[in-house]
Design an enzyme around this catalytic site. Structure first.
Site, PDB file in Angstrom:
ATOM      1  CG  ASP A  62      -1.973  -1.134   1.172  1.00 28.69           C
ATOM      2  OD1 ASP A  62      -1.921  -1.972   0.250  1.00 28.69           O
ATOM      3  OD2 ASP A  62      -2.824  -1.193   2.086  1.00 28.69           O
ATOM      4  CG  HIS A  64      -8.753   4.999   2.771  1.00 23.60           C
ATOM      5  ND1 HIS A  64      -9.758   4.731   3.677  1.00 23.60           N
ATOM      6  CD2 HIS A  64      -8.080   3.821   2.593  1.00 23.60           C
ATOM      7  CE1 HIS A  64      -9.694   3.457   4.028  1.00 23.60           C
ATOM      8  NE2 HIS A  64      -8.696   2.879   3.396  1.00 23.60           N
ATOM      9  CB  CYS A  95      -2.156  -2.814   5.228  1.00 25.23           C
ATOM     10  SG  CYS A  95      -3.890  -2.285   5.075  1.00 25.23           S
ATOM     11  CE  LYS A 101      -3.917  -4.465   1.285  1.00 30.84           C
ATOM     12  NZ  LYS A 101      -4.662  -3.390   1.979  1.00 30.84           N
TER      13      LYS A 101
HETATM   14  C1  VGL Z   1      -4.704   0.744   5.765  1.00 34.07           C
HETATM   15  C2  VGL Z   1      -6.275   1.671   7.135  1.00 34.07           C
HETATM   16  C3  VGL Z   1      -7.236   1.510   6.172  1.00 34.07           C
HETATM   17  C4  VGL Z   1      -3.274   0.333   5.560  1.00 34.07           C
HETATM   18  C5  VGL Z   1      -5.654   0.553   4.793  1.00 34.07           C
HETATM   19  O1  VGL Z   1      -2.823   0.246   4.398  1.00 34.07           O
HETATM   20  O2  VGL Z   1      -2.573   0.119   6.580  1.00 34.07           O
HETATM   21  N1  VGL Z   1      -5.020   1.281   6.935  1.00 34.07           N
HETATM   22  N2  VGL Z   1      -6.912   0.943   5.011  1.00 34.07           N
HETATM   23 ZN    ZN Z   2      -8.321   0.854   3.456  1.00 36.37          ZN
END
Ligand code: VGL
Ligand code: ZN
Length: 232
Positions: free
Chosen positions: A37, A110, A180, A135
């Site tokens: 991410d 987001h 994540c 995902k």
């Molecule tokens: C994430 C919060 C919501 C991450 C993704 O990538 O850690 N955190 N969605």
């Molecule tokens: Zn997220």
């Protein structure tokens, strides 16, 4: 003085063991780098910025040279996703709501599919990466983990992909350490991989002590906490 001499010797020993430690872990053909991410949403200027998130980019770019196998992930939500506070009347970002599969932290909107916010960071340079796993695209279920959705049972396919390719060890980097990255690392352990998290190639959200809790859980599950300097 004696104290100074002893202190000096201790420092020398510490320095020696540090330089001995550098580069002691060598990724091989059965190792994969997982880059979690590293998207515009999670860096400065994004919709869910992680403090210093962009700082992982040069660290990961440099690490990539040591890996034959690289997998990249993207948080890839639908509009009106169940993990968004805006989806739930009266709920604000960072509050928690009980959903069908358990407690869900509610986030600002987001990483919506196809938006610039969801794109990979422009300076992430991973031309040899072989797979991008997306995902969090099921409207009613979040997925911090790149292996299994938050319902604890829906696989993303990453475990099968890595196993079919003979991967035994994964090195997890990216954003965010306590969400994540941690969930991906712990699910990788569950799937039977040897798992390292490269701490300085991650940054955390740290919501109500979540970073310390994540390291505690990861360590308890056999995830190894290393630094990028530990790799050759
Ligand atoms: C994430 C919060 C919501 C991450 C993704 O990538 O850690 N955190 N969605
Ligand atoms: Zn997220």
């Amino acid at each position: 003085t004696l104290l100074k001499a002893v202190y000096g010797a201790g420092l020398a020993a510490a320095t020696a063991s540090l330089s001995f430690a550098a580069g002691r872990i060598k990724p091989d053909g059965k190792s994969a780098l997982i880059v979690v991410d590293v998207q515009n949403c999670f860096v400065t200027g994004g919709t869910l910025p992680v403090k210093g998130g962009e700082e992982v980019v040069p660290v990961i770019n440099k690490l990539a040279a040591a890996f034959e196998n690289i997998v990249v992930t993207q948080d890839w939500h639908t509009k009106g996703h169940a993990s968004f506070a805006s989806t739930h009347a009266g709920k604000k970002p960072f509050e928690v709501k009980k959903l069908a599969y358990g407690n869900q932290v509610l986030w600002p909107d987001h990483c919506v599919q196809g938006t610039e916010d969801a794109a990979l960071h422009k300076d992430l340079a991973l031309p040899t990466a072989q797979l991008i796993v997306r995902k969090g695209y099921h409207q009613e279920v979040d997925s911090y983990s790149a292996f299994t959705e938050a319902d604890g049972k829906t696989p993303t396919g990453l475990g099968g992909y890595l196993k079919q390719r003979g991967i035994k060890r994964v090195f997890v980097t990216g954003l965010a350490t306590d969400f994540c990255v941690a969930w991906t690392a712990m699910d990788a352990r569950k799937a039977g991989f040897e798992v390292y998290v490269i701490e300085d190639a991650t940054r955390a959200i740290d919501l109500n002590g979540s970073l310390a809790a994540a390291w505690k859980q990861m360590t308890a599950r056999g995830v190894k906490r290393i630094q990028s300097t530990d790799l050759a």
